[in-house]
Design an enzyme around this catalytic site. Structure first.
Site, short mmCIF file in Angstrom:
data_model
loop_
_atom_site.label_atom_id
_atom_site.label_comp_id
_atom_site.label_asym_id
_atom_site.label_seq_id
_atom_site.Cartn_x
_atom_site.Cartn_y
_atom_site.Cartn_z
N ASP A 1 -2.24 1.87 6.93
CA ASP A 1 -2.23 0.56 6.28
C ASP A 1 -2.11 -0.51 7.36
OD1 ASP A 1 -1.25 -0.47 3.14
OD2 ASP A 1 -1.17 -1.86 4.83
N ASN B 1 -0.61 2.03 -7.04
CA ASN B 1 -0.51 0.84 -7.89
C ASN B 1 -1.71 0.70 -8.83
OD1 ASN B 1 1.96 -0.18 -6.83
ND2 ASN B 1 0.88 -0.88 -5.01
N GLN C 1 -1.86 -3.99 -8.26
CA GLN C 1 -2.88 -3.37 -7.39
C GLN C 1 -3.74 -4.48 -6.80
OE1 GLN C 1 -5.63 -0.76 -9.44
NE2 GLN C 1 -6.58 -0.05 -7.53
N HIS D 1 -6.22 3.96 -4.48
CA HIS D 1 -5.61 4.41 -3.22
C HIS D 1 -4.19 4.86 -3.43
CE1 HIS D 1 -5.12 0.04 -3.56
NE2 HIS D 1 -3.96 0.18 -2.93
N HIS E 1 -0.62 5.30 -1.59
CA HIS E 1 0.17 4.93 -0.41
C HIS E 1 1.09 6.10 -0.06
CE1 HIS E 1 -0.26 0.40 -0.69
NE2 HIS E 1 -0.59 0.72 -1.92
P1 AMP Z 1 -2.19 -2.37 -3.25
O1 AMP Z 1 -1.27 -3.51 -3.55
O2 AMP Z 1 -1.65 -1.06 -3.74
O3 AMP Z 1 -3.59 -2.64 -3.73
O4 AMP Z 1 -2.22 -2.23 -1.68
C1 AMP Z 1 -3.32 -2.57 -0.87
C2 AMP Z 1 -2.95 -2.19 0.55
O5 AMP Z 1 -4.11 -2.22 1.35
C3 AMP Z 1 -1.92 -3.13 1.19
O6 AMP Z 1 -0.79 -2.38 1.60
C4 AMP Z 1 -2.68 -3.72 2.39
O7 AMP Z 1 -1.86 -3.93 3.51
C5 AMP Z 1 -3.74 -2.66 2.63
N1 AMP Z 1 -4.95 -3.14 3.31
C6 AMP Z 1 -5.70 -4.22 2.98
N2 AMP Z 1 -6.77 -4.32 3.80
C7 AMP Z 1 -6.69 -3.27 4.67
C8 AMP Z 1 -7.50 -2.84 5.76
N3 AMP Z 1 -8.61 -3.48 6.13
N4 AMP Z 1 -7.10 -1.73 6.44
C9 AMP Z 1 -5.99 -1.08 6.09
N5 AMP Z 1 -5.19 -1.43 5.05
C10 AMP Z 1 -5.53 -2.52 4.35
#
Ligand code: AMP
Ligand code: ZN
Length: 131
Positions: free
Chosen positions: A29, A85, A90, A96, A98
């Protein structure tokens, strides 16, 4: 605008890749809640838990075992939390999982509030890529 995780899968956006097979990609992440915070995504675009099929879900879970082991062995974490999420919590609408390592000595819960104590993913990646 096209899905950012689909762009990562296509190689149009870089990532710190930890694992990949024909169905699943795992990468760090970019804005971690703890050192080694990893995301597991299906290579096909599914929006969320309602959308993803059982076979792909099983593939994600199988890879989560591998990543958990890797984080335990290489980062010496004391626990691992899996979170996925949906809905308003989300941010990115490509399914995805985590995987967040927990560290007793660093009080990981507080670390989320004090992001400056978390290592740059680039440095964690160097540790994880060592044999
Ligand atoms: P969510 O709130 O579950 O949708 O989490 C999305 C996650 O994606 C967050 O923890 C972000 O930090 C992560 N994220 C967003 N863009 C990128 C990226 N380009 N590379 C890696 N992680 C990312
Ligand atoms: Zn996508």
């Amino acid at each position: 605008m096209e899905c950012i995780f689909c762009k990562i899968i296509k190689g149009e956006i870089p990532c710190f890749k930890l694992y990949e097979d024909d169905k699943v990609l795992a990468f760090l992440d970019i804005n971690p809640d703890s050192d080694g915070h990893t995301l597991l995504i299906p290579k096909n675009h599914f929006k969320d838990l309602d959308d993803i099929d059982n076979e792909t879900l099983l593939s994600i879970n199988n890879v989560s075992r591998k990543i958990k082991k890797m984080l335990e062995e290489k980062l010496n974490c004391d626990g691992v939390t899996l979170i996925q999420n949906n809905g308003d919590v989300q941010e990115i609408k490509h399914y995805h999982m985590h995987i967040k390592p927990f560290y007793n000595n660093k009080k990981s819960i507080e670390l989320i509030k004090y992001k400056e104590y978390i290592k740059d993913p680039k440095d964690v990646y160097e540790i994880l890529k060592e044999n």
